[in-house]
Design an enzyme around this catalytic site. Structure first.
Site, mmCIF file in Angstrom:
data_model
loop_
_atom_site.group_PDB
_atom_site.id
_atom_site.type_symbol
_atom_site.label_atom_id
_atom_site.label_comp_id
_atom_site.label_asym_id
_atom_site.label_seq_id
_atom_site.Cartn_x
_atom_site.Cartn_y
_atom_site.Cartn_z
ATOM 1 N N PRO A 136 -11.926 -95.283 29.786
ATOM 2 C CA PRO A 136 -13.341 -95.678 29.847
ATOM 3 C C PRO A 136 -13.630 -97.065 30.428
ATOM 4 O O PRO A 136 -14.134 -97.957 29.747
ATOM 5 C CB PRO A 136 -13.768 -95.589 28.387
ATOM 6 C CG PRO A 136 -12.535 -95.940 27.630
ATOM 7 C CD PRO A 136 -11.403 -95.329 28.414
ATOM 8 N N CYS A 137 -13.389 -97.223 31.714
ATOM 9 C CA CYS A 137 -13.690 -98.498 32.365
ATOM 10 C C CYS A 137 -15.196 -98.745 32.461
ATOM 11 O O CYS A 137 -15.622 -99.881 32.654
ATOM 12 C CB CYS A 137 -13.021 -98.584 33.724
ATOM 13 S SG CYS A 137 -13.432 -97.263 34.852
#
Length: 153
Positions: free
Chosen positions: A122-123
């Site tokens: 989850p950047c």
């Protein structure tokens, strides 16, 4: 090693995902990434089910394996990204501190930009120190939508 792909529509964009026998190798909108992969919805069904469940707001933690490569720093950053809880954000500075490289904020940002498995790693949960949304490989519109889905914007 055979790589399989499929896609889903989200925000009027086609999101492609590819997987090897070990796990997801790519999630994103760049169609060029899939040119050497084989379309096989049967081989990619478990990945599609979890990604769709997430995008429908029905899943907040992935159980999917990933099969990503990168430098030692990139892999360290990807692991740090996985620790950001659903619905929360961190800054690039906080990620750099977490991996015990507090002066490497720019390198951390560059590593985040190389994340091949958007959404699952989850950047999108990483924001600027001023609280603003900054860079996202597949566009800020998608980043904003993912954060809104998690109700963090």
């Amino acid at each position: 090693m055979e790589i399989y792909y499929d896609s889903i529509r989200f925000l009027n964009k086609e999101i492609y995902f590819m997987a090897s026998e070990k796990g997801l190798t790519y999630v994103g909108v760049d169609k060029k990434q899939i040119q050497h992969a084989t379309l096989d919805p049967k081989q990619t069904m478990k990945y599609k089910e979890e990604i769709v469940a997430y995008l429908n707001g029905e899943l907040n933690e992935f159980s999917l394996a990933t099969d990503v490569n990168g430098t030692a720093l990139q892999l360290e950053v990807f692991e740090a990204l996985k620790t950001i809880p659903y619905g929360e954000t961190r800054t690039y500075t906080e990620i750099a501190a977490q991996i015990k490289r507090p002066k490497a904020v720019r390198a951390v940002g560059a590593a985040i930009g190389k994340n091949p498995v958007l959404i699952v790693i989850p950047c999108h949960r990483v924001i600027g120190k001023n609280g603003k949304l900054t860079g996202y490989r597949d566009g800020l519109e998608l980043k904003e939508a993912l954060l809104a889905l998690e109700k963090t914007v």
